[in-house]
Design an enzyme around this catalytic site. Structure first.
Site, PDB file in Angstrom:
ATOM      1  N   ARG A 101      15.224  11.301 -22.684  1.00 16.90           N
ATOM      2  CA  ARG A 101      14.128  11.944 -22.228  1.00 16.90           C
ATOM      3  C   ARG A 101      13.152  10.850 -21.728  1.00 16.90           C
ATOM      4  O   ARG A 101      12.357  10.980 -20.930  1.00 16.90           O
ATOM      5  CB  ARG A 101      13.267  12.486 -23.551  1.00 16.90           C
ATOM      6  CG  ARG A 101      11.939  13.137 -23.271  1.00 16.90           C
ATOM      7  CD  ARG A 101      11.125  13.510 -24.456  1.00 16.90           C
ATOM      8  NE  ARG A 101      11.713  14.348 -25.605  1.00 16.90           N
ATOM      9  CZ  ARG A 101      12.117  15.513 -25.471  1.00 16.90           C
ATOM     10  NH1 ARG A 101      12.033  16.384 -24.503  1.00 16.90           N
ATOM     11  NH2 ARG A 101      12.788  16.237 -26.423  1.00 16.90           N
ATOM     12  N   TYR A 102      13.373   9.484 -22.260  1.00 13.10           N
ATOM     13  CA  TYR A 102      12.534   8.305 -21.759  1.00 13.10           C
ATOM     14  C   TYR A 102      13.511   7.329 -20.984  1.00 13.10           C
ATOM     15  O   TYR A 102      14.692   7.421 -21.016  1.00 13.10           O
ATOM     16  CB  TYR A 102      12.034   7.499 -22.867  1.00 13.10           C
ATOM     17  CG  TYR A 102      11.136   8.209 -23.713  1.00 13.10           C
ATOM     18  CD1 TYR A 102       9.964   9.028 -23.513  1.00 13.10           C
ATOM     19  CD2 TYR A 102      11.717   8.806 -25.078  1.00 13.10           C
ATOM     20  CE1 TYR A 102       9.311   9.736 -24.335  1.00 13.10           C
ATOM     21  CE2 TYR A 102      11.086   9.700 -26.050  1.00 13.10           C
ATOM     22  CZ  TYR A 102       9.713  10.059 -25.641  1.00 13.10           C
ATOM     23  OH  TYR A 102       8.782  10.779 -26.488  1.00 13.10           O
ATOM     24  N   ARG A 105      15.672   4.707 -22.789  1.00 10.49           N
ATOM     25  CA  ARG A 105      16.355   4.684 -23.973  1.00 10.49           C
ATOM     26  C   ARG A 105      16.847   6.250 -24.115  1.00 10.49           C
ATOM     27  O   ARG A 105      16.514   7.248 -23.443  1.00 10.49           O
ATOM     28  CB  ARG A 105      15.596   4.618 -25.441  1.00 10.49           C
ATOM     29  CG  ARG A 105      14.158   5.013 -25.268  1.00 10.49           C
ATOM     30  CD  ARG A 105      13.066   4.076 -26.063  1.00 10.49           C
ATOM     31  NE  ARG A 105      11.966   4.748 -26.272  1.00 10.49           N
ATOM     32  CZ  ARG A 105      10.712   4.735 -25.365  1.00 10.49           C
ATOM     33  NH1 ARG A 105      11.095   4.667 -23.992  1.00 10.49           N
ATOM     34  NH2 ARG A 105       9.646   5.545 -25.790  1.00 10.49           N
ATOM     35  N   CYS A 114      23.712  16.407 -42.889  1.00  7.54           N
ATOM     36  CA  CYS A 114      23.062  15.418 -43.562  1.00  7.54           C
ATOM     37  C   CYS A 114      23.284  15.382 -45.169  1.00  7.54           C
ATOM     38  O   CYS A 114      24.003  16.369 -45.638  1.00  7.54           O
ATOM     39  CB  CYS A 114      21.587  15.836 -43.355  1.00  7.54           C
ATOM     40  SG  CYS A 114      20.902  15.826 -41.751  1.00  7.54           S
ATOM     41  N   CYS A 118      16.329  18.336 -45.351  1.00  3.49           N
ATOM     42  CA  CYS A 118      14.901  18.197 -45.589  1.00  3.49           C
ATOM     43  C   CYS A 118      14.161  19.707 -44.995  1.00  3.49           C
ATOM     44  O   CYS A 118      14.469  19.985 -44.021  1.00  3.49           O
ATOM     45  CB  CYS A 118      14.487  17.188 -45.128  1.00  3.49           C
ATOM     46  SG  CYS A 118      15.422  15.734 -45.187  1.00  3.49           S
ATOM     47  N   CYS A 121      12.583  19.870 -41.721  1.00  4.57           N
ATOM     48  CA  CYS A 121      13.330  19.366 -40.458  1.00  4.57           C
ATOM     49  C   CYS A 121      13.161  19.995 -39.311  1.00  4.57           C
ATOM     50  O   CYS A 121      13.212  21.113 -39.240  1.00  4.57           O
ATOM     51  CB  CYS A 121      14.843  19.262 -40.909  1.00  4.57           C
ATOM     52  SG  CYS A 121      15.766  18.584 -39.486  1.00  4.57           S
ATOM     53  N   ARG A 123      14.920  19.600 -36.631  1.00  3.36           N
ATOM     54  CA  ARG A 123      16.389  19.926 -35.967  1.00  3.36           C
ATOM     55  C   ARG A 123      17.070  20.978 -36.801  1.00  3.36           C
ATOM     56  O   ARG A 123      18.370  20.925 -36.608  1.00  3.36           O
ATOM     57  CB  ARG A 123      17.378  18.686 -35.856  1.00  3.36           C
ATOM     58  CG  ARG A 123      16.593  17.624 -34.995  1.00  3.36           C
ATOM     59  CD  ARG A 123      17.722  17.087 -33.885  1.00  3.36           C
ATOM     60  NE  ARG A 123      17.259  16.157 -33.054  1.00  3.36           N
ATOM     61  CZ  ARG A 123      17.370  14.878 -33.392  1.00  3.36           C
ATOM     62  NH1 ARG A 123      17.984  14.124 -34.353  1.00  3.36           N
ATOM     63  NH2 ARG A 123      16.798  13.823 -32.612  1.00  3.36           N
ATOM     64  N   ASP A 282       6.044  18.854 -36.296  1.00  8.89           N
ATOM     65  CA  ASP A 282       6.622  19.845 -35.047  1.00  8.89           C
ATOM     66  C   ASP A 282       6.626  21.180 -35.373  1.00  8.89           C
ATOM     67  O   ASP A 282       6.638  21.762 -36.509  1.00  8.89           O
ATOM     68  CB  ASP A 282       8.454  19.118 -34.887  1.00  8.89           C
ATOM     69  CG  ASP A 282       8.079  17.657 -34.490  1.00  8.89           C
ATOM     70  OD1 ASP A 282       7.348  17.420 -33.613  1.00  8.89           O
ATOM     71  OD2 ASP A 282       8.661  17.102 -35.065  1.00  8.89           O
ATOM     72  N   ASP A 319       5.083  14.932 -31.357  1.00  6.77           N
ATOM     73  CA  ASP A 319       6.208  15.021 -30.221  1.00  6.77           C
ATOM     74  C   ASP A 319       5.809  16.370 -29.817  1.00  6.77           C
ATOM     75  O   ASP A 319       6.089  17.235 -30.420  1.00  6.77           O
ATOM     76  CB  ASP A 319       7.596  14.894 -31.079  1.00  6.77           C
ATOM     77  CG  ASP A 319       8.657  14.206 -30.066  1.00  6.77           C
ATOM     78  OD1 ASP A 319       8.496  14.425 -28.772  1.00  6.77           O
ATOM     79  OD2 ASP A 319       9.556  13.529 -30.662  1.00  6.77           O
ATOM     80  N   LYS A 326       6.648  12.047 -27.068  1.00  9.14           N
ATOM     81  CA  LYS A 326       5.791  11.714 -28.217  1.00  9.14           C
ATOM     82  C   LYS A 326       4.374  11.275 -27.467  1.00  9.14           C
ATOM     83  O   LYS A 326       4.723  10.492 -26.646  1.00  9.14           O
ATOM     84  CB  LYS A 326       6.325  10.379 -29.019  1.00  9.14           C
ATOM     85  CG  LYS A 326       7.543  10.797 -29.739  1.00  9.14           C
ATOM     86  CD  LYS A 326       7.972   9.446 -30.534  1.00  9.14           C
ATOM     87  CE  LYS A 326       9.171   9.949 -31.098  1.00  9.14           C
ATOM     88  NZ  LYS A 326      10.290  10.185 -30.478  1.00  9.14           N
TER      89      LYS A 326
END
Ligand SMILES: *Cc1c(COP(=O)(O)O)cnc(C)c1O
Ligand code: SF4
Length: 358
Positions: A101-102, A105, A114, A118, A121, A123, A282, A319, A326
């Site tokens: 995206r950037y 990076r 995981c 959570c 989350c 994702r 999000d 985000d 972000k």
């Protein structure tokens, strides 16, 4: 003496269904309803390590740790602006699991597993069965992207949780990218120090130390997660020389008070962990019960800014939906509120919309 493979036992003994929880908790109605109706919905996997479960007070139905791992029927409520891919990561995928995206990076999702799922989350849409982890063929595609894009100087290893993989696999991935770029900054994004601190062994840290520059980014959301075990895991990491950053998700009923965040961030700094981001929720499908309104978030942050020191205060960021990326949230970054929506400009000056209520 803790057995070095203790973490594998923890993973095997994870609690995953209503029956597993009965000996520990009296389930609330919304928790019961999740389990009885989960088959009818596109529901998100449930798993919690015995360690993380033990941090919750079984007598307190609103316990801040419990609410991060115990599913609720509130997750079945999907708002029209919510999404299973709220950051539009699919659009930025340049190789399987590799998100660019950037400019300088990239983020690599090495697995969709995981230790604990959570409930907040973002994702969650990617993390239900079938489970998969990067293989040789996919790693080759990542390497070929890196070798043909010389402008990349940082790689985030993410997931799922990369540290759910065993040492050999994690080190193999790092070695593969390191062999291409000696100075590539590797950012290991993991919630393992919070939910399975036994996984951070001296042996792992010794091996990672041979593969620097490497930064660790973790996610403590509440003081109750700072225990003797998580403190020991963090000290193994910092003693080995890794900078450790923390990203906290602002969560309604869990950490949305000045007092809680003040103490959480201050305690992290004592452990040599730098609070890096405080994230506005999000717009992930079925997470509206966790979202604090942007207005409240800004008011909270304004107070924290006055009371916390520069090294203790994280950036407050969101985000943006639809892949806006972000942005730091301040009163001035938000252009207008027209009834139901806030308009926020991203780093390219494009406008994105975030709901005013939850
Ligand atoms: C968050 C994120 C990053 C890292 O952003 P920083 O602001 O440097 O922490 C990189 N790539 C993707 C896709 C991200 O979501
Ligand atoms: S550890 Fe991270 S990726 Fe995994 S469920 Fe929690 S927030 Fe999501």
């Amino acid at each position: 003496m803790i057995h070095p493979d203790n973490w594998k036992q923890q993973l095997k003994q994870r609690l995953r269904c209503a029956e597993d929880f009965h000996p520990y908790f009296t389930l609330r109605d919304d928790e019961k309803k999740f389990f009885s109706e989960s088959e009818l919905h596109d529901s998100f996997a449930v798993a919690v390590t015995p360690y993380y479960l033990s941090l919750a007070d079984p007598q307190d139905p609103r316990d801040p740790v419990r609410n991060q791992f115990m599913p609720s029927a509130k997750e079945f409520e999907i708002k029209e602006y919510e999404s299973y891919d709220p950051l539009s990561e699919k659009q930025c995928e340049v190789a399987p699991g590799l998100i660019h995206r950037y400019r300088n990076r990239v983020l690599l999702r090495v697995t969709n597993l995981c230790a604990v799922y959570c409930r907040h989350c973002y994702r969650r849409g990617f993390q239900s069965p079938p489970y998969d982890t990067i293989n040789g063929e996919r790693l080759d595609k990542v390497l070929s992207f890196l070798s043909s894009n010389s402008g990349i100087d940082e790689l985030l290893l993410s997931g799922g949780d990369p540290l759910i993989l065993d040492d050999e696999k994690v080190l193999h991935i790092i070695d593969a990218v390191r062999s291409l770029k000696k100075k590539l900054i590797i950012r290991l994004c993991t919630r393992i120090p919070v939910v399975l601190p036994q996984r951070i062994t001296r042996v792992l840290c010794r091996e990672l130390k041979k593969r620097t520059p490497l930064w660790i980014v973790t996610q403590f959301n509440h003081r109750q997660e700072i225990t003797d075990q998580s403190t020991r895991a963090l000290s193994f990491l910092t003693d080995a020389g890794f900078p450790v950053l923390n990203q906290t998700v602002l969560l309604k009923g869990i950490n949305d008070s000045e007092e809680e965040l003040y103490k959480l961030f201050s305690n992290l700094v004592i452990l040599h962990v730098k609070p890096y981001y405080l994230f506005q929720g999000d717009l992930a499908a079925g997470t509206s019960h966790f979202r604090v309104s942007l207005e409240q978030g800004l008011a909270l942050y304004r107070r924290l800014k006055v009371s916390l020191s520069g090294i203790t205060l994280p950036f407050y960021a969101v985000d943006l939906p639809d892949g806006g990326g972000k942005v730091l949230l301040t009163e001035s970054s938000i252009i207008k509120k027209d009834g139901k929506w806030y308009c926020i400009k991203n780093y390219e000056g494009k406008s994105y919309y975030y709901p005013a209520e939850k």
